[in-house]
Motif scaffolding. Structure first.
Motif, PDB file in Angstrom:
ATOM      1  N   LYS A   1       0.843  -1.183   0.000  1.00 33.90           N
ATOM      2  CA  LYS A   1       0.000   0.000   0.000  1.00 33.90           C
ATOM      3  C   LYS A   1       0.882   1.237   0.000  1.00 33.90           C
ATOM      4  CE  LYS A   1      -2.758   0.360   3.667  1.00 33.90           C
ATOM      5  NZ  LYS A   1      -3.894   0.330   4.581  1.00 33.90           N
ATOM      6  N   TYR A   2       0.500   2.234  -0.786  1.00 34.08           N
ATOM      7  CA  TYR A   2       1.196   3.516  -0.732  1.00 34.08           C
ATOM      8  C   TYR A   2       0.316   4.515  -0.015  1.00 34.08           C
ATOM      9  CZ  TYR A   2       4.475   1.714  -4.210  1.00 34.08           C
ATOM     10  OH  TYR A   2       5.412   0.979  -4.864  1.00 34.08           O
ATOM     11  N   MET A   3       0.902   5.180   0.957  1.00 35.75           N
ATOM     12  CA  MET A   3       0.112   6.177   1.674  1.00 35.75           C
ATOM     13  C   MET A   3       0.501   7.576   1.239  1.00 35.75           C
ATOM     14  SD  MET A   3      -0.447   4.461   5.351  1.00 35.75           S
ATOM     15  CE  MET A   3       0.851   3.291   5.192  1.00 35.75           C
TER      16      MET A   3
ATOM     17  N   THR B   1      -3.094  -2.803 -17.370  1.00 38.93           N
ATOM     18  CA  THR B   1      -3.255  -1.367 -17.606  1.00 38.93           C
ATOM     19  C   THR B   1      -2.367  -0.556 -16.668  1.00 38.93           C
ATOM     20  OG1 THR B   1      -5.109  -1.417 -16.090  1.00 38.93           O
ATOM     21  CG2 THR B   1      -5.658  -1.496 -18.423  1.00 38.93           C
ATOM     22  N   SER B   2      -2.133   0.675 -17.034  1.00 42.09           N
ATOM     23  CA  SER B   2      -1.303   1.566 -16.241  1.00 42.09           C
ATOM     24  C   SER B   2      -1.858   1.680 -14.819  1.00 42.09           C
ATOM     25  CB  SER B   2      -1.282   2.943 -16.919  1.00 42.09           C
ATOM     26  OG  SER B   2      -0.512   3.817 -16.151  1.00 42.09           O
ATOM     27  N   GLY B   3      -0.996   1.498 -13.839  1.00 45.52           N
ATOM     28  CA  GLY B   3      -1.406   1.615 -12.441  1.00 45.52           C
ATOM     29  C   GLY B   3      -1.838   0.303 -11.807  1.00 45.52           C
ATOM     30  N   CYS B   4      -1.786  -0.812 -12.557  1.00 40.48           N
ATOM     31  CA  CYS B   4      -2.267  -2.088 -12.003  1.00 40.48           C
ATOM     32  C   CYS B   4      -1.248  -2.724 -11.048  1.00 40.48           C
ATOM     33  CB  CYS B   4      -2.646  -3.071 -13.105  1.00 40.48           C
ATOM     34  SG  CYS B   4      -1.230  -3.722 -13.999  1.00 40.48           S
ATOM     35  N   GLY B   5      -0.018  -2.187 -11.009  1.00 43.37           N
ATOM     36  CA  GLY B   5       0.949  -2.669 -10.017  1.00 43.37           C
ATOM     37  C   GLY B   5       2.172  -3.383 -10.573  1.00 43.37           C
ATOM     38  N   LYS B   6       2.415  -3.276 -11.883  1.00 39.36           N
ATOM     39  CA  LYS B   6       3.531  -3.999 -12.505  1.00 39.36           C
ATOM     40  C   LYS B   6       4.890  -3.566 -11.941  1.00 39.36           C
ATOM     41  CE  LYS B   6       2.393  -2.585 -16.681  1.00 39.36           C
ATOM     42  NZ  LYS B   6       1.204  -1.760 -16.360  1.00 39.36           N
ATOM     43  N   SER B   7       5.118  -2.255 -11.877  1.00 40.27           N
ATOM     44  CA  SER B   7       6.412  -1.768 -11.382  1.00 40.27           C
ATOM     45  C   SER B   7       6.581  -2.123  -9.902  1.00 40.27           C
ATOM     46  CB  SER B   7       6.529  -0.254 -11.557  1.00 40.27           C
ATOM     47  OG  SER B   7       6.503   0.078 -12.924  1.00 40.27           O
ATOM     48  N   THR B   8       5.497  -2.026  -9.152  1.00 38.20           N
ATOM     49  CA  THR B   8       5.551  -2.382  -7.728  1.00 38.20           C
ATOM     50  C   THR B   8       5.946  -3.844  -7.576  1.00 38.20           C
ATOM     51  OG1 THR B   8       3.763  -0.793  -7.366  1.00 38.20           O
ATOM     52  CG2 THR B   8       4.213  -2.339  -5.580  1.00 38.20           C
ATOM     53  N   LEU B   9       5.374  -4.714  -8.409  1.00 37.88           N
ATOM     54  CA  LEU B   9       5.710  -6.138  -8.369  1.00 37.88           C
ATOM     55  C   LEU B   9       7.197  -6.351  -8.679  1.00 37.88           C
ATOM     56  CD1 LEU B   9       5.082  -9.191  -8.400  1.00 37.88           C
ATOM     57  CD2 LEU B   9       4.327  -8.927 -10.774  1.00 37.88           C
TER      58      LEU B   9
ATOM     59  N   THR C   1       5.394  -4.881 -19.386  1.00 40.65           N
ATOM     60  CA  THR C   1       5.254  -4.245 -20.710  1.00 40.65           C
ATOM     61  C   THR C   1       3.799  -3.988 -21.085  1.00 40.65           C
ATOM     62  OG1 THR C   1       5.864  -4.443 -23.040  1.00 40.65           O
ATOM     63  CG2 THR C   1       5.222  -6.475 -21.939  1.00 40.65           C
ATOM     64  N   HIS C   2       3.617  -2.994 -21.966  1.00 41.51           N
ATOM     65  CA  HIS C   2       2.309  -2.763 -22.574  1.00 41.51           C
ATOM     66  C   HIS C   2       2.273  -3.320 -23.995  1.00 41.51           C
ATOM     67  CE1 HIS C   2       2.037   0.638 -19.602  1.00 41.51           C
ATOM     68  NE2 HIS C   2       0.833   0.107 -19.499  1.00 41.51           N
ATOM     69  N   ASP C   3       3.445  -3.780 -24.443  1.00 41.37           N
ATOM     70  CA  ASP C   3       3.630  -4.065 -25.860  1.00 41.37           C
ATOM     71  C   ASP C   3       3.352  -5.551 -26.149  1.00 41.37           C
ATOM     72  OD1 ASP C   3       4.691  -4.570 -28.388  1.00 41.37           O
ATOM     73  OD2 ASP C   3       6.247  -3.053 -28.168  1.00 41.37           O
TER      74      ASP C   3
HETATM   75  N1  LIG Z   1       5.684   5.973  -4.640  1.00 38.35           N
HETATM   76  C1  LIG Z   1       4.365   5.937  -4.741  1.00 38.35           C
HETATM   77  N2  LIG Z   1       3.565   6.698  -3.945  1.00 38.35           N
HETATM   78  C2  LIG Z   1       2.218   6.642  -4.040  1.00 38.35           C
HETATM   79  N3  LIG Z   1       1.553   5.844  -4.901  1.00 38.35           N
HETATM   80  C3  LIG Z   1       2.287   5.077  -5.731  1.00 38.35           C
HETATM   81  C4  LIG Z   1       3.722   5.076  -5.704  1.00 38.35           C
HETATM   82  N4  LIG Z   1       4.171   4.201  -6.627  1.00 38.35           N
HETATM   83  C5  LIG Z   1       3.073   3.688  -7.214  1.00 38.35           C
HETATM   84  N5  LIG Z   1       1.944   4.191  -6.685  1.00 38.35           N
HETATM   85  C6  LIG Z   1       0.562   3.835  -7.054  1.00 38.35           C
HETATM   86  O1  LIG Z   1       0.449   2.421  -6.964  1.00 38.35           O
HETATM   87  C7  LIG Z   1      -0.302   1.899  -8.064  1.00 38.35           C
HETATM   88  C8  LIG Z   1       0.532   0.894  -8.832  1.00 38.35           C
HETATM   89  O2  LIG Z   1       1.618   1.588  -9.438  1.00 38.35           O
HETATM   90  P1  LIG Z   1       2.670   0.900 -10.404  1.00 38.35           P
HETATM   91  O3  LIG Z   1       3.722   1.910 -10.676  1.00 38.35           O
HETATM   92  O4  LIG Z   1       3.103  -0.381  -9.798  1.00 38.35           O
HETATM   93  O5  LIG Z   1       1.782   0.609 -11.696  1.00 38.35           O
HETATM   94  P2  LIG Z   1       2.209   0.094 -13.145  1.00 38.35           P
HETATM   95  O6  LIG Z   1       1.349  -1.068 -13.465  1.00 38.35           O
HETATM   96  O7  LIG Z   1       3.677  -0.095 -13.179  1.00 38.35           O
HETATM   97  O8  LIG Z   1       1.795   1.312 -14.074  1.00 38.35           O
HETATM   98  P3  LIG Z   1       2.461   1.817 -15.468  1.00 38.35           P
HETATM   99  O9  LIG Z   1       2.018   0.848 -16.517  1.00 38.35           O
HETATM  100  O10 LIG Z   1       1.867   3.167 -15.666  1.00 38.35           O
HETATM  101  O11 LIG Z   1       3.945   1.871 -15.266  1.00 38.35           O
HETATM  102  C9  LIG Z   1      -0.735   3.105  -8.895  1.00 38.35           C
HETATM  103  O12 LIG Z   1      -2.044   3.444  -8.532  1.00 38.35           O
HETATM  104  C10 LIG Z   1       0.234   4.202  -8.485  1.00 38.35           C
HETATM  105  O13 LIG Z   1      -0.364   5.465  -8.563  1.00 38.35           O
END
Ligand SMILES: Nc1ncnc2c1ncn2[C@@H]1O[C@H](COP(=O)(O)OP(=O)(O)OP(=O)(O)O)[C@@H](O)[C@H]1O
Ligand SMILES: [Mg+2]
Length: 218
Positions: free
Chosen positions: A10-12, A39-47, A196-198
Protein backbone atom coordinates in the motif's frame (compact mmCIF):
# COMPACT_ATOMS: atom_id res chain seq x y z
CA UNK A 1 12.92 -20.15 -7.96
CA UNK A 2 10.33 -17.53 -6.99
CA UNK A 3 7.23 -17.84 -4.89
CA UNK A 4 5.08 -14.90 -3.85
CA UNK A 5 2.35 -15.62 -1.33
CA UNK A 6 -0.46 -13.20 -0.74
CA UNK A 7 1.64 -10.06 -1.19
CA UNK A 8 0.13 -6.69 -0.33
CA UNK A 9 1.65 -3.27 -0.85
CA UNK A 10 0.00 0.00 0.00
CA UNK A 11 1.20 3.52 -0.73
CA UNK A 12 0.11 6.18 1.67
CA UNK A 13 -0.34 9.68 0.40
CA UNK A 14 -1.67 12.84 2.08
CA UNK A 15 -4.92 12.61 0.18
CA UNK A 16 -5.50 8.84 -0.12
CA UNK A 17 -4.09 5.35 0.27
CA UNK A 18 -3.43 3.31 -2.86
CA UNK A 19 -3.41 -0.45 -2.76
CA UNK A 20 -0.78 -1.28 -5.37
CA UNK A 21 -0.67 -5.04 -4.70
CA UNK A 22 -3.72 -6.70 -3.25
CA UNK A 23 -2.99 -10.24 -2.10
CA UNK A 24 -0.90 -11.24 -5.10
CA UNK A 25 0.41 -14.79 -5.41
CA UNK A 26 2.74 -15.98 -8.18
CA UNK A 27 5.36 -18.64 -8.86
CA UNK A 28 8.14 -18.36 -11.42
CA UNK A 29 10.48 -21.22 -12.27
CA UNK A 30 14.14 -20.78 -13.11
CA UNK A 31 14.60 -20.24 -16.87
CA UNK A 32 11.17 -18.74 -17.53
CA UNK A 33 10.75 -15.54 -19.53
CA UNK A 34 7.61 -13.92 -18.19
CA UNK A 35 5.72 -10.92 -19.57
CA UNK A 36 3.67 -9.02 -16.97
CA UNK A 37 0.81 -7.20 -18.67
CA UNK A 38 -1.92 -4.90 -17.43
CA UNK A 39 -3.25 -1.37 -17.61
CA UNK A 40 -1.30 1.57 -16.24
CA UNK A 41 -1.41 1.61 -12.44
CA UNK A 42 -2.27 -2.09 -12.00
CA UNK A 43 0.95 -2.67 -10.02
CA UNK A 44 3.53 -4.00 -12.51
CA UNK A 45 6.41 -1.77 -11.38
CA UNK A 46 5.55 -2.38 -7.73
CA UNK A 47 5.71 -6.14 -8.37
CA UNK A 48 9.10 -5.85 -10.10
CA UNK A 49 10.46 -3.70 -7.26
CA UNK A 50 9.46 -6.34 -4.73
CA UNK A 51 10.92 -9.18 -6.83
CA UNK A 52 14.19 -7.22 -7.04
CA UNK A 53 14.35 -6.50 -3.33
CA UNK A 54 14.16 -2.75 -4.00
CA UNK A 55 10.99 -2.58 -1.97
CA UNK A 56 9.33 -4.72 0.69
CA UNK A 57 5.78 -6.02 0.85
CA UNK A 58 3.55 -4.79 3.70
CA UNK A 59 2.33 -8.35 4.21
CA UNK A 60 2.70 -11.73 2.53
CA UNK A 61 5.84 -13.72 1.83
CA UNK A 62 8.45 -13.66 -0.91
CA UNK A 63 10.58 -16.79 -1.29
CA UNK A 64 13.64 -17.01 -3.57
CA UNK A 65 15.30 -20.45 -3.70
CA UNK A 66 13.08 -21.36 -0.72
CA UNK A 67 14.57 -18.55 1.37
CA UNK A 68 12.21 -15.92 2.69
CA UNK A 69 13.50 -12.66 1.21
CA UNK A 70 10.62 -10.73 2.77
CA UNK A 71 12.13 -11.38 6.21
CA UNK A 72 15.61 -10.07 5.30
CA UNK A 73 16.96 -7.00 7.01
CA UNK A 74 18.61 -4.18 5.03
CA UNK A 75 22.14 -5.58 4.64
CA UNK A 76 20.98 -9.07 3.73
CA UNK A 77 18.50 -7.61 1.24
CA UNK A 78 21.29 -5.52 -0.28
CA UNK A 79 23.43 -8.64 -0.65
CA UNK A 80 20.50 -10.55 -2.15
CA UNK A 81 20.14 -7.83 -4.81
CA UNK A 82 23.85 -7.76 -5.50
CA UNK A 83 24.04 -11.53 -5.91
CA UNK A 84 20.89 -12.24 -7.88
CA UNK A 85 19.26 -9.24 -9.50
CA UNK A 86 19.79 -7.22 -12.66
CA UNK A 87 17.37 -4.36 -13.30
CA UNK A 88 16.64 -2.57 -16.58
CA UNK A 89 14.59 0.60 -16.26
CA UNK A 90 12.27 2.19 -18.77
CA UNK A 91 14.24 5.43 -18.91
CA UNK A 92 17.59 3.57 -19.10
CA UNK A 93 18.87 5.39 -15.96
CA UNK A 94 22.43 5.53 -17.23
CA UNK A 95 24.77 7.96 -15.51
CA UNK A 96 25.30 10.71 -18.03
CA UNK A 97 28.58 11.99 -16.65
CA UNK A 98 30.19 8.59 -17.24
CA UNK A 99 30.97 6.95 -20.56
CA UNK A 100 29.26 3.77 -21.78
CA UNK A 101 32.33 1.79 -20.64
CA UNK A 102 32.27 3.41 -17.19
CA UNK A 103 28.54 2.77 -16.80
CA UNK A 104 29.23 -0.90 -17.50
CA UNK A 105 32.08 -0.92 -14.96
CA UNK A 106 29.97 0.36 -12.04
CA UNK A 107 28.40 -3.02 -11.07
CA UNK A 108 31.83 -4.66 -11.37
CA UNK A 109 33.49 -2.09 -9.12
CA UNK A 110 30.67 -2.58 -6.63
CA UNK A 111 31.55 -6.30 -6.60
CA UNK A 112 35.29 -5.66 -6.19
CA UNK A 113 36.03 -7.28 -9.53
CA UNK A 114 39.34 -6.57 -11.24
CA UNK A 115 40.68 -6.94 -14.79
CA UNK A 116 37.23 -6.53 -16.23
CA UNK A 117 38.09 -4.73 -19.46
CA UNK A 118 37.67 -7.83 -21.63
CA UNK A 119 34.39 -8.75 -19.96
CA UNK A 120 32.95 -5.29 -20.67
CA UNK A 121 34.25 -5.10 -24.23
CA UNK A 122 33.00 -8.61 -25.06
CA UNK A 123 29.55 -7.69 -23.77
CA UNK A 124 29.49 -4.38 -25.68
CA UNK A 125 30.58 -6.30 -28.76
CA UNK A 126 27.77 -8.80 -28.32
CA UNK A 127 25.29 -5.95 -27.89
CA UNK A 128 26.63 -4.23 -31.02
CA UNK A 129 27.73 -1.02 -29.28
CA UNK A 130 31.48 -1.59 -28.77
CA UNK A 131 32.30 1.42 -30.95
CA UNK A 132 30.49 3.66 -28.45
CA UNK A 133 32.44 2.49 -25.40
CA UNK A 134 34.07 5.88 -24.84
CA UNK A 135 31.04 7.99 -25.67
CA UNK A 136 28.65 9.55 -23.16
CA UNK A 137 25.10 8.14 -23.07
CA UNK A 138 23.46 11.38 -24.33
CA UNK A 139 25.32 10.93 -27.62
CA UNK A 140 23.64 7.56 -28.23
CA UNK A 141 20.25 6.71 -29.72
CA UNK A 142 17.50 5.37 -27.43
CA UNK A 143 18.13 1.82 -28.61
CA UNK A 144 21.86 2.12 -28.04
CA UNK A 145 21.27 3.53 -24.54
CA UNK A 146 18.91 0.68 -23.74
CA UNK A 147 21.47 -1.85 -24.95
CA UNK A 148 23.98 -0.25 -22.62
CA UNK A 149 21.45 -0.45 -19.74
CA UNK A 150 20.92 -4.15 -20.51
CA UNK A 151 24.69 -4.63 -20.67
CA UNK A 152 25.08 -2.99 -17.28
CA UNK A 153 22.49 -5.39 -15.83
CA UNK A 154 24.34 -8.32 -17.46
CA UNK A 155 27.62 -7.28 -15.83
CA UNK A 156 26.13 -8.40 -12.51
CA UNK A 157 25.90 -12.06 -13.72
CA UNK A 158 22.41 -11.92 -12.27
CA UNK A 159 20.12 -14.94 -12.19
CA UNK A 160 16.98 -12.85 -12.36
CA UNK A 161 16.72 -9.99 -14.81
CA UNK A 162 13.84 -7.57 -14.20
CA UNK A 163 12.92 -5.25 -17.06
CA UNK A 164 10.42 -2.45 -16.49
CA UNK A 165 9.07 -1.40 -19.90
CA UNK A 166 12.45 -2.01 -21.51
CA UNK A 167 11.19 -1.02 -24.95
CA UNK A 168 8.77 1.73 -23.89
CA UNK A 169 10.89 4.47 -25.44
CA UNK A 170 11.94 2.56 -28.55
CA UNK A 171 10.67 2.20 -32.12
CA UNK A 172 9.48 -1.20 -33.35
CA UNK A 173 12.71 -2.12 -35.16
CA UNK A 174 14.81 -1.37 -32.07
CA UNK A 175 12.27 -3.20 -29.91
CA UNK A 176 12.84 -6.35 -32.00
CA UNK A 177 16.61 -6.00 -31.53
CA UNK A 178 16.29 -5.55 -27.77
CA UNK A 179 13.94 -8.53 -27.50
CA UNK A 180 16.45 -10.58 -29.52
CA UNK A 181 19.11 -9.81 -26.92
CA UNK A 182 16.80 -10.69 -24.00
CA UNK A 183 15.64 -13.94 -25.69
CA UNK A 184 19.28 -14.92 -26.22
CA UNK A 185 20.02 -14.34 -22.51
CA UNK A 186 16.98 -16.41 -21.61
CA UNK A 187 18.18 -19.24 -23.88
CA UNK A 188 21.41 -19.23 -21.88
CA UNK A 189 19.40 -19.83 -18.73
CA UNK A 190 18.66 -16.40 -17.32
CA UNK A 191 15.24 -15.96 -15.76
CA UNK A 192 13.61 -12.78 -17.07
CA UNK A 193 10.51 -10.87 -16.01
CA UNK A 194 9.36 -8.01 -18.25
CA UNK A 195 6.65 -5.47 -17.42
CA UNK A 196 5.25 -4.25 -20.71
CA UNK A 197 2.31 -2.76 -22.57
CA UNK A 198 3.63 -4.07 -25.86
CA UNK A 199 1.98 -7.22 -27.24
CA UNK A 200 4.99 -7.83 -29.54
CA UNK A 201 7.24 -7.91 -26.50
CA UNK A 202 4.84 -10.26 -24.72
CA UNK A 203 4.68 -12.61 -27.71
CA UNK A 204 8.45 -13.17 -27.39
CA UNK A 205 8.07 -14.44 -23.83
CA UNK A 206 7.49 -18.02 -22.72
CA UNK A 207 4.64 -17.06 -20.39
CA UNK A 208 2.14 -14.22 -19.97
CA UNK A 209 0.91 -12.99 -16.62
CA UNK A 210 -1.98 -10.53 -16.65
CA UNK A 211 -2.50 -8.14 -13.74
CA UNK A 212 -5.48 -6.08 -12.73
CA UNK A 213 -5.90 -3.94 -9.61
CA UNK A 214 -2.87 -5.39 -7.87
CA UNK A 215 -3.74 -9.03 -8.53
CA UNK A 216 -2.84 -11.72 -11.05
CA UNK A 217 -5.66 -12.58 -13.46
CA UNK A 218 -4.08 -15.60 -15.19
N1 LIG B 1 5.68 5.97 -4.64
C1 LIG B 1 4.37 5.94 -4.74
N2 LIG B 1 3.56 6.70 -3.94
C2 LIG B 1 2.22 6.64 -4.04
N3 LIG B 1 1.55 5.84 -4.90
C3 LIG B 1 2.29 5.08 -5.73
C4 LIG B 1 3.72 5.08 -5.70
N4 LIG B 1 4.17 4.20 -6.63
C5 LIG B 1 3.07 3.69 -7.21
N5 LIG B 1 1.94 4.19 -6.69
C6 LIG B 1 0.56 3.83 -7.05
O1 LIG B 1 0.45 2.42 -6.96
C7 LIG B 1 -0.30 1.90 -8.06
C8 LIG B 1 0.53 0.89 -8.83
O2 LIG B 1 1.62 1.59 -9.44
P1 LIG B 1 2.67 0.90 -10.40
O3 LIG B 1 3.72 1.91 -10.68
O4 LIG B 1 3.10 -0.38 -9.80
O5 LIG B 1 1.78 0.61 -11.70
P2 LIG B 1 2.21 0.09 -13.14
O6 LIG B 1 1.35 -1.07 -13.47
O7 LIG B 1 3.68 -0.10 -13.18
O8 LIG B 1 1.80 1.31 -14.07
P3 LIG B 1 2.46 1.82 -15.47
O9 LIG B 1 2.02 0.85 -16.52
O10 LIG B 1 1.87 3.17 -15.67
O11 LIG B 1 3.94 1.87 -15.27
C9 LIG B 1 -0.74 3.10 -8.90
O12 LIG B 1 -2.04 3.44 -8.53
C10 LIG B 1 0.23 4.20 -8.48
O13 LIG B 1 -0.36 5.47 -8.56
MG1 LIG C 1 5.22 0.85 -14.22
Amino acid sequence: MIKLENITKKYMDDSKDTIALDGLSLEIAEGEMVAVLGTSGCGKSTLLNILGGMDRPDSGKYFFDNEEVSSYRAIRLHNFRKKNIGFVYQNFSLLNRYTVYENMAIPLLARNQKNYRKKIMDCLEQLGIAEYANKFPQKLSGGQQQRCAIGRALMTDCRLMLCDEPTGALDSKTTIEIMGILCEENKHGKTIVIATHDSDVASNCTRLVKMSDGRILI
